[in-house]
Design a protein around this motif. Structure first.
Motif, PDB file in Angstrom:
ATOM      1  N   LYS A  49     -54.250 179.054 -80.111  1.00 16.15           N
ATOM      2  CA  LYS A  49     -54.031 179.221 -78.678  1.00 16.15           C
ATOM      3  C   LYS A  49     -53.350 177.991 -78.074  1.00 16.15           C
ATOM      4  O   LYS A  49     -52.494 178.110 -77.205  1.00 16.15           O
ATOM      5  N   LEU A  50     -53.815 176.809 -78.494  1.00 16.44           N
ATOM      6  CA  LEU A  50     -53.303 175.525 -78.010  1.00 16.44           C
ATOM      7  C   LEU A  50     -53.092 174.608 -79.198  1.00 16.44           C
ATOM      8  O   LEU A  50     -53.771 174.736 -80.216  1.00 16.44           O
ATOM      9  N   LYS A  51     -52.187 173.667 -79.052  1.00 17.68           N
ATOM     10  CA  LYS A  51     -51.934 172.694 -80.113  1.00 17.68           C
ATOM     11  C   LYS A  51     -53.228 171.916 -80.371  1.00 17.68           C
ATOM     12  O   LYS A  51     -53.769 171.286 -79.466  1.00 17.68           O
ATOM     13  N   PRO A  52     -53.746 171.948 -81.599  1.00 22.21           N
ATOM     14  CA  PRO A  52     -55.011 171.275 -81.871  1.00 22.21           C
ATOM     15  C   PRO A  52     -54.834 169.788 -82.170  1.00 22.21           C
ATOM     16  O   PRO A  52     -53.777 169.354 -82.622  1.00 22.21           O
ATOM     17  N   SER A  53     -55.889 169.045 -81.926  1.00 22.98           N
ATOM     18  CA  SER A  53     -55.917 167.659 -82.394  1.00 22.98           C
ATOM     19  C   SER A  53     -56.083 167.705 -83.914  1.00 22.98           C
ATOM     20  O   SER A  53     -56.404 168.752 -84.479  1.00 22.98           O
ATOM     21  N   THR A  54     -55.916 166.587 -84.574  1.00 23.09           N
ATOM     22  CA  THR A  54     -56.101 166.537 -86.024  1.00 23.09           C
ATOM     23  C   THR A  54     -57.513 166.963 -86.394  1.00 23.09           C
ATOM     24  O   THR A  54     -57.708 167.751 -87.325  1.00 23.09           O
ATOM     25  N   GLU A  55     -58.495 166.481 -85.659  1.00 25.57           N
ATOM     26  CA  GLU A  55     -59.891 166.832 -85.939  1.00 25.57           C
ATOM     27  C   GLU A  55     -60.136 168.328 -85.745  1.00 25.57           C
ATOM     28  O   GLU A  55     -60.780 168.980 -86.572  1.00 25.57           O
ATOM     29  N   GLN A  56     -59.633 168.889 -84.654  1.00 25.42           N
ATOM     30  CA  GLN A  56     -59.798 170.322 -84.404  1.00 25.42           C
ATOM     31  C   GLN A  56     -59.125 171.147 -85.496  1.00 25.42           C
ATOM     32  O   GLN A  56     -59.682 172.135 -85.972  1.00 25.42           O
TER      33      GLN A  56
END
Length: 147
Positions: free
Chosen positions: A25-32
Motif C-alpha cells: 500500500k505504501l513504501k515500507p521502511s527496511t524494517e517493515q
C-alpha cells in the motif's frame, strides 16, 4: 485468509486458488519490508505446499537496491530451504513503472540467481492470477503424466 493487514501492506492466502498474495500500500521502511516477508515465510512454513505467489508493487514502485539484495541474499535461500521445490511468482507493476523499466533499462550489479523461482511480470492483477492458475494446471498435468 488474511495473514497481515497493516498501513503499508496486505498479505492474504487465497486457499481456493492456492496463491499467497502480497499487496504493498505504501513504501515500507527496511524494517517493515523485512518483517512482512518474514511473516509471510512463517505462514508458508506452516503450509509448505504453497508454490504460487503474487506481489503487487503497483502503488509503491520498485524495491530499492538494498531490499532487492536482501531478498536475493537472505530471504530467497530461506524460501528454497522451506519449500524445497520450484515456485512461481507473479509481480504486478503499474503501467508507468513497467514503461520506465523498459525505456530506462540498465544492467545492475549481479545478485545470486535463484533458478527455483519462476518470475513473470504483469501490469494487470487478473492476468497475473490467470498465469498462476495456468502454471498450476501445467504442474498438475506434469504430475499426472509421471504417474
Amino acid at each position: 485468509m488474511v495473514i497481515c493487514d497493516s498501513s503499508y501492506a496486505f498479505v492474504n492466502y487465497l486457499k481456493e486458488v492456492g496463491v499467497l498474495c502480497i499487496g504493498w500500500k505504501l513504501k515500507p521502511s527496511t524494517e517493515q519490508f523485512r518483517n512482512l516477508y518474514w511473516q509471510a515465510l512463517q505462514f508458508v512454513k506452516t503450509n509448505p505446499k504453497i508454490r504460487y505467489y503474487s506481489t503487487d508493487i503497483s502503488r509503491i514502485g520498485p524495491f530499492d537496491t538494498d531490499q532487492e539484495a536482501w531478498l536475493s541474499r537472505e530471504y530467497y535461500p530461506q524460501v528454497a530451504e522451506t519449500i524445497g521445490q520450484d515456485i512461481y511468482a507473479a509481480v504486478i507493476f503499474s503501467e508507468g513503472h513497467f514503461n520506465a523499466l523498459v525505456n530506462n533499462y540498465m544492467a545492475t550489479h549481479r545478485l545470486p540467481l535463484h533458478e527455483f523461482i519462476h518470475f513473470n511480470y504483469f501490469t494487470d492483477k487478473e492476468e497475473a492470477m490467470d498465469w498462476l492458475q495456468y502454471m498450476q494446471k501445467g504442474q498438475d498435468l506434469a504430475i499426472l503424466a509421471k504417474s
